[in-house]
Structures are given as structure tokens and as C-alpha cells.
Write a protein that holds these residues in place. Structure first.
Motif, PDB file in Angstrom:
ATOM      1  N   VAL A  20      27.596  36.331 -38.313  1.00  0.00           N
ATOM      2  CA  VAL A  20      27.230  34.999 -38.826  1.00  0.00           C
ATOM      3  C   VAL A  20      26.190  34.358 -37.900  1.00  0.00           C
ATOM      4  O   VAL A  20      25.252  33.708 -38.372  1.00  0.00           O
ATOM      5  N   SER A  21      26.308  34.579 -36.601  1.00  0.00           N
ATOM      6  CA  SER A  21      25.325  34.027 -35.653  1.00  0.00           C
ATOM      7  C   SER A  21      23.931  34.565 -35.961  1.00  0.00           C
ATOM      8  O   SER A  21      22.959  33.811 -35.986  1.00  0.00           O
ATOM      9  N   ASN A  63      30.386  23.997 -32.941  1.00  0.00           N
ATOM     10  CA  ASN A  63      29.011  23.676 -32.555  1.00  0.00           C
ATOM     11  C   ASN A  63      28.432  24.827 -31.733  1.00  0.00           C
ATOM     12  O   ASN A  63      29.141  25.787 -31.394  1.00  0.00           O
ATOM     13  N   ALA A  64      27.142  24.713 -31.421  1.00  0.00           N
ATOM     14  CA  ALA A  64      26.458  25.845 -30.791  1.00  0.00           C
ATOM     15  C   ALA A  64      26.961  26.111 -29.367  1.00  0.00           C
ATOM     16  O   ALA A  64      26.925  27.253 -28.904  1.00  0.00           O
ATOM     17  N   THR A  65      27.427  25.065 -28.675  1.00  0.00           N
ATOM     18  CA  THR A  65      27.971  25.301 -27.324  1.00  0.00           C
ATOM     19  C   THR A  65      29.261  26.110 -27.413  1.00  0.00           C
ATOM     20  O   THR A  65      29.463  27.078 -26.659  1.00  0.00           O
ATOM     21  N   ASP A  66      30.141  25.733 -28.363  1.00  0.00           N
ATOM     22  CA  ASP A  66      31.380  26.508 -28.565  1.00  0.00           C
ATOM     23  C   ASP A  66      31.039  27.956 -28.916  1.00  0.00           C
ATOM     24  O   ASP A  66      31.671  28.898 -28.432  1.00  0.00           O
ATOM     25  N   GLN A  67      30.016  28.111 -29.768  1.00  0.00           N
ATOM     26  CA  GLN A  67      29.586  29.458 -30.190  1.00  0.00           C
ATOM     27  C   GLN A  67      29.151  30.289 -28.976  1.00  0.00           C
ATOM     28  O   GLN A  67      29.582  31.435 -28.799  1.00  0.00           O
ATOM     29  N   GLY A  68      28.313  29.690 -28.126  1.00  0.00           N
ATOM     30  CA  GLY A  68      27.814  30.411 -26.952  1.00  0.00           C
ATOM     31  C   GLY A  68      28.926  30.725 -25.962  1.00  0.00           C
ATOM     32  O   GLY A  68      29.002  31.836 -25.422  1.00  0.00           O
ATOM     33  N   ALA A  72      25.013  26.703 -21.424  1.00  0.00           N
ATOM     34  CA  ALA A  72      26.345  26.916 -20.833  1.00  0.00           C
ATOM     35  C   ALA A  72      26.838  28.325 -21.152  1.00  0.00           C
ATOM     36  O   ALA A  72      27.387  29.021 -20.282  1.00  0.00           O
ATOM     37  N   GLY A  73      26.631  28.762 -22.409  1.00  0.00           N
ATOM     38  CA  GLY A  73      27.070  30.091 -22.816  1.00  0.00           C
ATOM     39  C   GLY A  73      26.350  31.182 -22.046  1.00  0.00           C
ATOM     40  O   GLY A  73      26.960  32.146 -21.589  1.00  0.00           O
TER      41      GLY A  73
END
Lengths: 262, 79
Positions: free
Chosen positions: A83-84, A107-112, A161-162
Motif C-alpha cells: 500500500v505504501s 499518518n506518515a510518521t506512524d507508517q515510517g 523519524a522513521g
């Protein structure tokens, strides 16, 4: 679970409960605020997850449980990565109006960060799978593919962060693996570490929107960084006004009165 | 030879004659509990990527709900 952990968790819970009871809105703060509900709704689940980890995956865990964990993580990493990648090329398999939708997370931070966690959990199993001659090729291929998808998730999330988390876990895990190795294998592992680092950093610099966030060229990247400093400054103001704090989930209300970010 | 409460085999003695203490085997885990542990672990990992369609629901509550189910299943596994 160790007694010290139960005692520390109980003490933290008691302090959190006390802080809520003397807060401005005890009823709302006890349940926790939208969207995280970090009160009676979510905190028991967090403690439950730690308990499950300790009971099923602790030092005496059977090999079958660890294998189950790694397979589950590999499957989740592939789903998150697919999905990413779709979202990175502009597809929107899940309806959203956000520029960085965050794949299967909020959100993108959680994703990373989730991608980095999956990398952390898969790096050593992948190394062991290729070092173990009896391991089936399908298992090796599946774990390796999952690790690649986890790394891709980190890169296309454009989360600083990721990326920092992924590079850090790569460094720590490989040092722990390299130190006790024989000199021949050590050379091999150093080469693999350098290659993995190049894939992560090189990938981040190759993907245009990740590169612009990393190098601070996109306006959003500067804004989100400045926003964090403003939040920390607001938190210091709230703390100066109320040294005992405002209770769990109380910062939003307290900050709306003091905020310098408006 | 007996050393600090443990039996240690001498190199010269026959192994068959020496009394040995065998570590007790862990009790076998019933298949139902093993299955509950496996499903619990899968669901706990899956909860990190679980979502329901529509606005903001990629966020926390659906993930938390699935994680709660996983915790209950795991508690059955170790009951």
C-alpha cells in the motif's frame, strides 16, 4: 512478568489516575481524548500487549512462537509496503485527501516508524535464514521480500523519524551481530551493513518527495519541524503555569488557552 | 560422583551404571491453547495495520479493538 515491572507500571497508573482526578475535565480525560483515547480505552490494551509479549515471547518462549511472530511480521510488512508503494506512485487504494496518507496507519510518521520496527524485527531472521542451510528457499525469499518492503515503507513514508529509527536499528543490530563473529564472517557482515545503509540512505535521496523533506526543501518539512518546537515551547509555558501538570490528555485544553501557535 | 547436588558422570565409569537425574520434561501444551497463542500473535501483529474504511479510521480505535481481541486470545493460551 518481573515484579519490578508490575510495581513500576502500577505506580505509573496510580500517578496517571491521580492526575486525571485533579484535572480540569476528569470525566473526559479518564476515557482519553479523540483520536487516541489514551485513558481507560487504550491504556489497558497497551499493558495487555506488553503482557502478551512477556508471556508468549519471553526468554523461555518455544521456537514455534518466535517463528509465528516473524511470519506474522513478514506478512504485515508486505501488506504495509504494498500500500505504501501504491500511494507513493499516486494511487489511492484507500480514500483520502491527505498528501501523505500513511498507508495502513494513521499518518506518515506512524507508517515510517512501523516500517522501521518491521525492519528491526526482520533483519536478524533474514540473516539467520540465509546462514541456516536447512531453511527452505520459500521461507528465505518471503522474509527477504518482507524486509525489502519494510525498508521501502520507511523510504516512501518520507518520515525523518522513521528513517532515523531504521538507520539506528540497522547499526545496533549489525554491531551486536558483528562483534561475536569470526573475522571472515565479520567482513561479510560489515559489507552487508554498508549495503543496507546505502539502500536506505540512497533510496531516501532518490525518491524526490523524501529527498525534499530530508533536505528541508519542501515547505511542509520546515513547517512540521517548526511546529514541534512551538509545541515544546507551549508545553513549557503550561508547565510553568501548573508545575504539577494538567493530567493525562489535558494538554489540548490547557494549550488552547496558552498557545503561541495560533 | 556427586558434586553440589548434581550427578556428574566420570569419564572412566560406565554411563549405564551411574544414576542420572533427568530434567523434567515440560508438560505438553494442549493443541487448543497452542492454536490460541498462534492466532493471538497473528492478530496482535495484524492490529498494527488493521483499519476500517472511511475517514480517520486508519487511526487508533480499530487497531486497539483488534489488539484487545488478541490479548484475550493470548490470555486463553496461557490460562
Amino acid at each position: 512478568m518481573p515484579r519490578w515491572f508490575v510495581a513500576a507500571a502500577s505506580a505509573a497508573l496510580a500517578v496517571a489516575l491521580l492526575s486525571v482526578l485533579i484535572s480540569a475535565a476528569p470525566g473526559v480525560q479518564l476515557w482519553g481524548r479523540w483520536p487516541r483515547y489514551e485513558g481507560l480505552v487504550t491504556l489497558p490494551v497497551y499493558f495487555g500487549a506488553v503482557w502478551v509479549g512477556a508471556r508468549l515471547l519471553g526468554p523461555a518462549a518455544p521456537a514455534a512462537s518466535l517463528r509465528t511472530l516473524v511470519r506474522a511480521i513478514a506478512t504485515a510488512a508486505v501488506a504495509l509496503g504494498l500500500v505504501s508503494l501504491l500511494e507513493a506512485v499516486g494511487a489511492r487504494p484507500i480514500a483520502t485527501d491527505l498528501a501523505r496518507p500513511g498507508s495502513l496507519t494513521g499518518n506518515a510518521t506512524d507508517q515510517g516508524v512501523l516500517g522501521a520496527i518491521f525492519c528491526a524485527m526482520l533483519i536478524l531472521p533474514v540473516l539467520r535464514a540465509w546462514a541456516e542451510p536447512r531453511k527452505a528457499f520459500a521461507e528465505r525469499a518471503w522474509l527477504s521480500t518482507a524486509l525489502l518492503f519494510a525498508a521501502a515503507t520507511v523510504i516512501v513514508s518520507a518520515s525523518r523519524a522513521g528513517l532515523l529509527a531504521a538507520v539506528t536499528v540497522l547499526g545496533i543490530l549489525m554491531v551486536l551481530e558483528i562483534v561475536p563473529s569470526t573475522s571472515r564472517r565479520r567482513l561479510h557482515l560489515v559489507g552487508l551493513t554498508a549495503l543496507a545503509g546505502m539502500v536506505l540512505i540512497g533510496g531516501a535521496l532518490t525518491v524526490p518527495f523524501t529527498r525534499s523533506r530530508l533536505l528541508g526543501a519542501s515547505p511542509l518539512s520546515t513547517q512540521s519541524l517548526e511546529g514541534r518546537f512551538i509545541f515544546w515551547s507551549d508545553a513549557a509555558d503550561v508547565l510553568a503555569e501548573r508545575p504539577l501538570g494538567v493530567g493525562v490528555s489535558g494538554f489540548l485544553n490547557a494549550n488552547s488557552r496558552n498557545s503561541t501557535s495560533n | 560422583m556427586h558434586v553440589e547436588g548434581r550427578f556428574v558422570m566420570s569419564r572412566t565409569a560406565s554411563a549405564t551404571r551411574m544414576p542420572q537425574r533427568v530434567a523434567p520434561r515440560p508438560a505438553p501444551i494442549p493443541p487448543g491453547r497452542r492454536r490460541a497463542a498462534t492466532v493471538g500473535l497473528w492478530l496482535l501483529v495484524a492490529s498494527s495495520i488493521f483499519f476500517l474504511p472511511d475517514a480517520f479510521v486508519r487511526w487508533f480505535l480499530p487497531k486497539d479493538a483488534l489488539a484487545a481481541i488478541a490479548v484475550v486470545l493470548a490470555s486463553v493460551a496461557v490460562a
